[in-house]
Scaffold this active site. Structure first.
Site, PDB file in Angstrom:
ATOM      1  CG  ASP A 405       0.325  31.038  35.738  1.00  0.00           C
ATOM      2  OD1 ASP A 405       1.370  31.816  35.349  1.00  0.00           O
ATOM      3  OD2 ASP A 405      -0.317  31.097  34.960  1.00  0.00           O
ATOM      4  CD  GLU A 408       5.229  36.064  35.421  1.00  0.00           C
ATOM      5  OE1 GLU A 408       3.957  36.984  35.155  1.00  0.00           O
ATOM      6  OE2 GLU A 408       5.231  34.992  35.708  1.00  0.00           O
ATOM      7  CG  ASP A 482       2.506  30.197  28.772  1.00  0.00           C
ATOM      8  OD1 ASP A 482       2.200  29.399  29.919  1.00  0.00           O
ATOM      9  OD2 ASP A 482       2.234  31.497  28.923  1.00  0.00           O
TER      10      ASP A 482
END
Ligand code: GLC
Length: 815
Positions: A405, A408, A482
């Site tokens: 997670d 990015e 999300d």
């Protein structure tokens, strides 16, 4: 007294500076070197490389001939230059393969691709670049143009009228149609017009944009930095584009079976008692489940590769107890390593120079969950190996899956990511973060996958990621980040996941029930009904929201969820088959109808229903208090999965959908392979496969077929040939139906004694079946050979011995 500072440019107000963009001008020379065609214009040019008859690469250069190394997206074996004949005329350079002609206009440098009948497939009119290194190209768009792909994007299926940016971004909120950049970048645009389709894949890991909105007769592709390096991928069908694109960037690795079961997650299950209790509850309530996720609270103050000594004091014991229940854990691992000189991973990372740094050598620090953190530079193979190796910590505990997670990478600052001037070593060819950004997450998952594979010694790892770039499918499943517990987000998950599938991401899906905000009983029911047919199936919710485990809303909801999650497990042989197909040829597990019926104009933007594989149509209910929905059935005859009602396709129907039903249709004349209900994918129960044949007919011309792929479901032995393929065919004759089954390949022996064939809602009444007797369902359950009628759905069930030489059934119809 004032110094020169008084006239600093920024104090002087806006200064208008006109940037002159350049184009290559007219063609001046061209040459061939090592099967690479170099076409030079007055101010720059392009290099053309044919990869095969259907694909070529075009890379723009300004001065020097560009370097033709590729990013990690490309499978090198698919990128070998091929030679094709070139013809030069007064006006054009014409490259010809067996299926296409690439025509370069010498005057304008425009590039056209035609098929052999002279139809224009693609027309690129303009290539231009700015003095600061941005590039821009323009392509023809027709009135009947439709656009697909582009990976994880919001809004509807057809991207006509949209503009998107590619810049992997942590978007907690909002996931709205106007949000142009989410967590994943797949710069693949599929353009369908009339009966032609092609793909353009821009292999650029910096910021890029695709504009199908602003120009009416043209769409444009641009990038801010780095090279304009584009692959043309021919169709003519969209399926061909998807297959070819995935040959270029790789296909999913067949996941372990457990990872395609049902997953339960929450930010966070707070301690080991809670996790164990959760697993026991699934088993007590007989709701199948394979995986429980550990979100950030399992760690010691969010230090990766640790367990919290207070709340998770005995991870090994917990994992062993879970294993006995058939439940695995998948812990979260973020890239941010807590700045703490006493933390081993941090210390090692600093001393061995594994963290992203500026050119001058200072480490980039950013704030994430653990506070100030450093970020490994996965562009360096040395660092990737180090990171991969750290996963021994997890594999030694019995863990086989990792959740990546915040890769990015997300940073809690204004830009939401790493500073653009941070450098990536890139194995000796350093690049700035600005140029590398979109690749960061994928390289983290690659390191994770490879490290896990190494330490699992032959077992297949599972990696889930939030960020990625083209090619990520080789290493990880992708979830859509999300989202919220909004009906709108449930509806949007369909086109999003469908376009991800068309972009190579066959193993993808959203957080079922919605992550943020509060789910409701109905939303959880409807979302789970849909979600069990998505390739990736995880219920996840955020801290501080309503609980959304399957039993959170009372018995009625729990029963419906049990039924649907159970359906996923019963359909596991079919699902696994579709995953195998995705590994084999790149086609997605769930598909937009337009992929299978490309000539049906009703389907170009249809995305509130989808196909599981080729033949199962799923029509979720995505609004509250709704017990009917309109469904479009494409051509052919469709059978209602729930009651066998037969519907002619090519039209809309209105279907009843009370809360416990999600409309589903199976195309008449097709098979679905089902297995026994299990509480987890590899539960040892008596094995059996039932081939459900829908809408069988006893008439000449009726044909159906299915190939069931099987292997052990968890190791890589299938790559050494240890798998089986069971081919089933059905052929109608006047007054009878013949079913044949044969193992086309059988180097893996499925552990089962019996096979079943179920005729679901046949269009004839069987009278005799190959000399077998009609027996009761109880006798069938006890294992006797014979046939019987299943009272529940009227199916005719034939039971035979599963022998390696296969066999045949002749089913005679009543006169
Ligand atoms: C991010 C993830 C989410 C996770 C949370 C805490 O928001 O997208 O899934 O639960 O971080 O780790």
């Amino acid at each position: 007294m004032e110094s020169s500072e008084a006239i600093r440019p920024e104090k002087m107000g806006p200064i208008v500076m006109k940037e002159t963009w350049n184009t290559p001008g007219s063609l001046v020379t061209w040459e061939r070197a090592d099967n690479i065609y170099i076409c030079r214009g007055e101010r720059g040019g392009i290099v053309i490389v044919f990869l095969n008859d259907e694909m070529f690469r075009m890379k723009v250069f300004q001065n020097r001939i560009p370097d033709l190394t590729t990013t990690a997206a490309i499978m090198l074996e698919s990128c070998v230059p091929h030679l094709f004949p070139v013809e030069e005329t007064e006006e054009q350079l014409i490259f010809t393969t067996s299926t296409i002609r690439l025509i370069l206009d010498k005057h304008s440098f425009g590039i056209k691709v035609e098929n052999m009948t002279g139809k224009v497939i693609m027309q690129q009119n303009l290539i231009s670049w700015s003095p600061r290194g941005a590039s821009h190209t323009e392509y023809d768009m027709q009135s009947e143009s439709h656009f697909y792909g582009l990976g994880e994007k919001s809004s509807f299926l057809d991207k006509r009228g949209e503009h998107y940016t590619n810049w992997n971004t942590d978007v907690f909120a909002p996931h709205l149609p106007e949000i142009e950049a989410l967590y994943v970048t797949i710069p693949l645009l599929i353009h369908m017009h009339g009966d032609l389709s092609y793909g353009l894949f821009l292999d650029n890991t910096g910021r890029s944009d695709f504009d199908m909105r602003s120009h009416g007769v043209a769409f444009t592709i641009g990038c801010d930095t780095g090279a304009y390096d584009v692959y043309f991928i021919n169709g003519p069908e969209m399926k061909d584009v998807v297959k070819r694109y995935t040959a270029l960037t790789g296909r999913i690795a067949l996941p372990p079976k457990w990872s395609i079961g049902y997953h339960q997650s929450r930010y966070s299950y707070m301690n080991q008692q809670e996790v164990l209790q959760l697993a026991r509850t699934f088993r007590e309530k007989k709701i199948p489940c394979d995986v429980i996720y550990l979100d950030i609270h399992y760690m010691d103050e969010y230090r990766v590769f640790t367990f919290d000594p207070v709340n998770f004091p005995e991870p090994q014991k917990m994992i062993a107890e879970l294993a006995e229940l058939g439940v695995r854990i998948v812990p979260i691992v973020d890239p941010g390593v807590k700045k703490d000189p006493k933390f081993k991973v941090y210390k090692e990372g600093v001393l061995d120079k594994h963290f992203c740094s500026r050119l001058e050598g200072d480490i980039f620090f950013g704030e994430v969950w653990p506070g100030i953190s450093a970020f490994p530079d996965f562009s360096d193979s040395r660092t990737s190996e180090w990171w991969g190796d750290l996963h021994k910590y997890y594999t030694d505990l019995g863990i086989q899956g990792i959740w990546n997670d915040m890769n990015e990478p997300a940073v809690f600052n204004e830009s939401k990511t790493m500073d653009l001037d941070v450098m990536h070593f890139n194995n000796g060819r350093p690049v700035t973060h600005e140029e590398y950004h979109n690749l960061y997450g994928m390289m983290m998952s690659k390191a994770t996958y490879e490290g896990m594979a190494e330490h699992l010694q032959g077992e297949r790892p599972f990696v889930l990621t939030r960020a990625g770039y083209a090619g990520i499918q080789r290493y990880a499943a992708v979830w859509t980040g999300d989202n919220r517990s909004f009906w709108e987000h449930m509806a949007m998950a369909i086109p999003m996941t469908l376009n991800m599938g068309l972009s190579g991401l066959a193993f993808a899906g959203p957080d079922i029930g919605g992550f943020a905000h509060h789910t409701s009983a109905q939303l959880l029911v409807r979302w789970t009904q849909m979600g069990v047919f998505f390739p990736y199936c995880r219920n996840h919710s955020s801290i501080g929201t309503m609980r959304q485990e399957p039993w959170s809303f009372g018995e009625e909801v729990e029963n419906i969820l049990r039924e649907f999650i159970g359906l996923r497990y019963r359909w596991m042989p079919h699902l696994y088959n579709l995953f195998h197909e995705a590994e084999d040829c790149g086609l997605p597990v769930i598909r937009p109808l337009i992929l299978e019926y490309p000539r049906d104009p009703h389907l170009t933007n249809l995305c509130d229903q989808f196909l599981l594989g080729e033949n199962v149509l799923v029509a979720p209910v995505y609004r509250p208090d709704t017990d009917h929905r309109s469904i479009y059935l494409p051509e052919g005859c469709w059978i209602d999965y729930w009651d066998g009602a037969v519907q002619e396709g090519g039209r809309h129907i209105l279907d009843a959908a009370p809360l416990h039903i999600m409309p589903m249709y199976v195309k008449a004349g097709t098979f679905v392979a089902e297995g026994p209900l299990k509480q987890y994918a590899q539960e040892e129960v008596e094995e059996m496969v039932t081939f459900h044949l829908y809408g069988a007919e006893a008439r000449k011309g009726f044909e159906a077929g299915y190939t069931l792929y099987e292997d052990d479901g968890h190791s890589f032995n299938y790559r050494k040939g240890s798998y089986s393929e069971l081919v089933v065919t059905a052929a109608g004759e006047a007054g009878c139906l013949k079913i044949n089954w044969t193992y086309a390949y059988r180097e893996y022996e499925p552990e089962r004694e019996r096979l079943r064939f179920a005729l679901c809602y046949p269009f004839f009444q069987p009278a005799r079946i190959s000399g077998l007797s009609e027996i009761s369902m109880e006798q069938l359950e006890e294992g006797q050979q014979g046939w019987g009628r299943n009272g529940k759905n009227g199916a005719i069930i034939v039971q035979v011995q599963d022998v390696s030489e296969g066999g045949q059934l002749v089913i005679e119809a009543e006169e």
